[in-house]
Design a protein around this motif. Sequence first.
Motif, mmCIF file in Angstrom:
data_model
loop_
_atom_site.group_PDB
_atom_site.id
_atom_site.type_symbol
_atom_site.label_atom_id
_atom_site.label_comp_id
_atom_site.label_asym_id
_atom_site.label_seq_id
_atom_site.Cartn_x
_atom_site.Cartn_y
_atom_site.Cartn_z
ATOM 1 N N HIS A 1 -7.717 -5.212 -1.311
ATOM 2 C CA HIS A 1 -6.498 -4.475 -1.022
ATOM 3 C C HIS A 1 -5.554 -5.232 -0.102
ATOM 4 O O HIS A 1 -4.345 -5.084 -0.192
ATOM 5 N N THR B 1 0.020 -5.128 -8.537
ATOM 6 C CA THR B 1 -1.204 -4.630 -7.927
ATOM 7 C C THR B 1 -2.378 -5.339 -8.574
ATOM 8 O O THR B 1 -2.407 -5.486 -9.802
ATOM 9 N N ASP C 1 -7.800 -3.512 -7.233
ATOM 10 C CA ASP C 1 -7.394 -2.930 -5.956
ATOM 11 C C ASP C 1 -7.782 -1.455 -5.948
ATOM 12 O O ASP C 1 -7.305 -0.675 -6.761
ATOM 13 N N ARG D 1 -11.091 -0.160 3.384
ATOM 14 C CA ARG D 1 -10.115 -1.210 3.105
ATOM 15 C C ARG D 1 -10.816 -2.556 3.182
ATOM 16 O O ARG D 1 -11.279 -2.958 4.241
ATOM 17 N N ALA E 1 0.355 -3.701 -4.158
ATOM 18 C CA ALA E 1 -0.816 -2.891 -3.804
ATOM 19 C C ALA E 1 -0.467 -1.411 -3.883
ATOM 20 O O ALA E 1 -0.735 -0.633 -2.974
ATOM 21 N N SER F 1 0.833 -1.191 0.000
ATOM 22 C CA SER F 1 0.000 0.000 0.000
ATOM 23 C C SER F 1 0.873 1.247 0.000
ATOM 24 O O SER F 1 1.760 1.390 -0.822
#
Length: 616
Positions: A352, A307, A311, A348, A280, A256
Amino acid sequence: MRILLIAALMALATACSHPLEIVGEGDILSATGERDCRLEEHRAGLKNCSENLVKEEYNETYYAQPRPGWKFERWENYCKDTRVNFCRFDVPGSAVFAFWGGKADPLRAVFVEEEVQNESCEASYSSDDVFIVDLSANSEKSGACALRNGREAIANCVENEIRAEFAENPGCLGEIDVFVPGTNQENGDYKQFTSIVSPTPGRTYLSLQYAYDPTPLDDALEYDKGVNDADDALEHLLYTLRTRFEDSNVRVFGHSKGSHTVARVAQRAQHGAVQFFAFAQPGRTPSSYRGAPGYIEKLSNNLVVLTWQNDEVKFYSGGSNGKQFPEIWGFPGYVNQGGGGQTYFPMRIDHHNNYGGNYVKKDFPYCATGNKAAMGITSECVYQDGVRYVPYFWGNAECTSIAYNMMDNGNPGEKHYIGYSGPRTGSCKDTVGTVTASYALHYSINIADQDDCKYHMELAFKGLDFGTNRADGSTIKLSSTRDTYNRVKTGTIQLPYHMRINWKAHMEDVSGRFSKCINYAGAKSEGYIHSLSVTFTHPATRARVTRKLIGNAEGIEYIWPLKVAGKNNVAWRKTSGDWDLHFGIPPAYPADALMVKGDTRDNEKGEFYKWVHLVD
């Protein structure tokens, strides 16, 4: 990755026996679990290795698993042009039956002894054998290393902490993995990390704590501050590892927002010997080192990114305050379906977080509302504990091998399609299959001109992505010439893992010669869906789950007579027709009903859709 030489495939097609052979010390394991050949079985000459009979269609992926002290070197006779540890076969049953009784060349896995570097490293690790390196500039820890003055003082402090933590196994410090988590608030949380790398003997695992800032990351300034905090902390840690642990082999994994930092740091020349994996990645990450969603991609000699195609963080690309307007809320947790940007409150969900797996976290569960306001008010969508994640990428042997092999042997610019999140199939691509589900459709129909008019409603479940081989699901159809209230239609349907729900409605004139289907005094006709719920067995967890695909208060912000389709924060979009999609008319109908409404005439119609990812 399917690597079958034509000649080898032809040879296999003439056989119903495909021997498995092992050179060195290791096992050949199968994706189905039905064709394993372990070292002891091979040495004993057991038939599951020496014969490996093929009686029907031959769809199998084999994995070479080395024993301790050994490593996989290569395949022989098949898959010879790659060093990845898997080899896939797809041979139709007709070819097997046509040449019954033959014997193909064996699939041979060759293992070689490893060079022993970490002789004193302990034999195994648990998921908790991870040391959190606290390099937060606002650390709450007494004597925190980041509060020391100067780079050398910080590096000395970090070195002492790491060596003290692994004092019983100093040999493990020759191979080090570092995890950079996704948000400041995760406090160096490594649970996803240990699911990702599946801790193995011979490596030390570190997780980076880079800030204690509790401010929600709901705008660009806070987001950028977090990236910069992680950048400073990671630079200090890598400097320590480079200057104090000179002979260590280092890999860095970022998730992330942490992946934004990891990809940025990877660009710097002093880190050329470090391998960086960023997954991600948010859309706010600059395109020069973000990569294409839906792919594993090698962006530079030491950076591999990936990713999911679905996502939601890839759309965090907003303007001066991190958001764009109008906001358009797509399927669960997914913004920017048809333009727009970040939501006020980022949600979230599993798309993800499920790059790792087999861990539990407090999070939003799967919610198919496609509506931001409903996330916190409907029973299916509220914030809750115990959301389980499964190893759809890291932890999947084939996916992991592709990523590592791309790092070791790929060229910058090389990429490999992985698609959406969810269960994997051959070559680490997302499964394009369907699930069998029972459904309950709660609906009502109100016709302005009964008997002369027939209202038709149809729900079709289409596989996503034009040009991609994704199976379509079933279609639910119903119709009536009379008003029908609070009816429930049940049955069994096939649903794609990743789908577009198409909702079509139209009017048919069934009046005959002496009458006509018309608007009486301008009266409209309506078809309502109060809810559509489905129950199925999740293909990965095997849990029996029920999900509401329509009816989770979607459109609640837009009180009738406002139209819903195409509005901010609502997933539904209009395809064609004169009829429109509205939120229901209270109090006559449930507050969560959706309604297709329009003129009462022959061939009046409306068509609408939203995206849903059923299998998270």
